[in-house]
Design a protein around this motif. Sequence first.
Motif, PDB file in Angstrom:
ATOM      1  N   CYS A   1      12.558   6.359  -6.893  1.00  0.00           N
ATOM      2  CA  CYS A   1      11.419   5.485  -6.613  1.00  0.00           C
ATOM      3  C   CYS A   1      10.329   6.257  -5.860  1.00  0.00           C
ATOM      4  O   CYS A   1      10.637   7.060  -4.978  1.00  0.00           O
TER       5      CYS A   1
ATOM      6  N   ASP B   1       5.121   5.611  -0.485  1.00  0.00           N
ATOM      7  CA  ASP B   1       3.668   5.624  -0.248  1.00  0.00           C
ATOM      8  C   ASP B   1       3.213   6.758   0.669  1.00  0.00           C
ATOM      9  O   ASP B   1       2.248   6.611   1.414  1.00  0.00           O
TER      10      ASP B   1
ATOM     11  N   PHE C   1       9.127  -3.249 -10.427  1.00  0.00           N
ATOM     12  CA  PHE C   1       8.931  -2.621  -9.117  1.00  0.00           C
ATOM     13  C   PHE C   1       9.860  -3.195  -8.045  1.00  0.00           C
ATOM     14  O   PHE C   1      10.124  -4.397  -8.017  1.00  0.00           O
TER      15      PHE C   1
ATOM     16  N   ASP D   1      10.073  -3.553  -4.122  1.00  0.00           N
ATOM     17  CA  ASP D   1       9.195  -3.440  -2.956  1.00  0.00           C
ATOM     18  C   ASP D   1      10.048  -3.454  -1.695  1.00  0.00           C
ATOM     19  O   ASP D   1      10.639  -4.489  -1.370  1.00  0.00           O
TER      20      ASP D   1
ATOM     21  N   ASN E   1      15.033  -7.649  -5.943  1.00  0.00           N
ATOM     22  CA  ASN E   1      14.715  -7.350  -4.538  1.00  0.00           C
ATOM     23  C   ASN E   1      15.775  -7.864  -3.553  1.00  0.00           C
ATOM     24  O   ASN E   1      15.463  -8.327  -2.459  1.00  0.00           O
TER      25      ASN E   1
ATOM     26  N   ARG F   1       6.969   2.787   2.575  1.00  0.00           N
ATOM     27  CA  ARG F   1       7.348   1.725   1.627  1.00  0.00           C
ATOM     28  C   ARG F   1       7.514   2.352   0.270  1.00  0.00           C
ATOM     29  O   ARG F   1       6.906   3.388  -0.023  1.00  0.00           O
ATOM     30  N   THR F   2       8.312   1.718  -0.552  1.00  0.00           N
ATOM     31  CA  THR F   2       8.322   2.109  -1.948  1.00  0.00           C
ATOM     32  C   THR F   2       6.924   1.813  -2.499  1.00  0.00           C
ATOM     33  O   THR F   2       6.217   0.961  -1.958  1.00  0.00           O
ATOM     34  N   SER F   3       6.537   2.511  -3.545  1.00  0.00           N
ATOM     35  CA  SER F   3       5.158   2.362  -4.029  1.00  0.00           C
ATOM     36  C   SER F   3       5.112   2.388  -5.553  1.00  0.00           C
ATOM     37  O   SER F   3       5.811   3.180  -6.182  1.00  0.00           O
ATOM     38  N   ASN F   4       4.264   1.543  -6.093  1.00  0.00           N
ATOM     39  CA  ASN F   4       4.136   1.486  -7.555  1.00  0.00           C
ATOM     40  C   ASN F   4       3.031   2.418  -8.058  1.00  0.00           C
ATOM     41  O   ASN F   4       2.801   2.518  -9.259  1.00  0.00           O
TER      42      ASN F   4
END
Length: 313
Positions: A27, A30, A170, A172, A225, A304-307
Motif C-alpha cells: 500500500c 502519504d 482503497f 484508509d 476497513n 496514512r495509507t494513500s490512494n
Amino acid sequence: MITCSAPGKIFLFGEHAVVYGKTAIACAIDIRAQVSVEEILVPAVQMKGPGNNVDLNPRKHPYIYTVVDKFRKLADLPDDNTSSKSGKGIAIDIHSEIPVGSGLGSSAAVTIATIKALDVFYGTDLPLDEIARMGHQVELEVQGMASPTDTFVSTYGGLVRIPDRKKLDFFDAPIVVGNTRKFASTRKLVSNVASLKERHPQVINQIMDAIGTISEVGVNFVCVNDLSTVGELMNINQGLLDSIGVGSYELSELVYASRKAGALGSKITGAGGGGCMIALCEHKNLSRVAHSIKRAGGDAFICRTSNAGVRVE
Ligand code: MEV
C-alpha cells in the motif's frame, strides 16, 4: 519549473513469500519524494538535494542518472551532457520525506517522480504503465535485482495485490512507522531465506503458503476497513517473518513496544533484518504508539495509507 512527486510504500502482508509467487498486499503511504526539473543555460545535468542546494555527483544518484539517460534516448538528444536540442542543460532538485534504505520504497519513489517530471519536461506523454515499467527497469539496472512492487505502487498509489499487481479498493488507515535506523541488505535477506528453504523445504514451504494465505484472507478485511482483524493478521504475519529469520532484536523491540502502547497490529515492512516496522493504530493511540517506539530506540513517524500515486504538483 516542473515538480512531480511519488509515494513510498508499506507491505501490509506477504513480503518474502511473494518472492515464491505467494500473494502479498502492499500500500502507498502519504510520505513522498518530490523531484523538480528546470532548464538551465549551461550544457549540464545538475543535481541538487535533498533540500540543501548542494550540487551532487551524478554517480551518487544512479537512479536519476539512469532515468536521464533513458529520456535522452527517448527525446532523441545528443549523447553528451546537454539535455535539450538547443544545447541547454537541466537542473534536477530532489526532496524526499522517505527514509533511505529502510524498506519504504524510497529509491522507487525518487525514480518514479523523476520519470514523471522528465516526461512532462520533454512532452513524451508516457502512460502510467510505461512509467511503472521504466521505473522497474531503472531499479533493475541500478540494483541488479528488484521486484516491480515498489515502482508499481509508487506509480499507481493505493492498495495493490502482488504478484498480479491488481489495484484493490482503497484501505484508509493510520499507520505509525518505526525505523530501527539499521541498514540491512534485501539481497542478503532474500538469499538467507532461500538457503533456509533449501535446508528445510517442507517446513519453509508451509510457512510461505501460510503467509500467502494471510494475504488472501487479509484482503477481505482490508477491503471493508476492518482494522482490528487486519491488525490481528499482521501480528500472525510478523510471527512467521520472525520464524524465517528476517527479524532482529531492534525490530522486535519496536514491534512489541507498539503493541504494548495499543497498536492493533504491528510487523516488519519490507525485507527486515533492520529497516522499518509498521503499526496499525486507532486514531486515539497514534501518538502513544509513536512515543513508545521512540522510547524503545527507534525513529517514529505517523502517516496514512494513500490512494495517490505519481502526480504533477
Ligand atoms: C523487499 O522489500 C520485499 C521482499 O519480498 C523482496 C521482494 O519482494 O522483492 C523481501
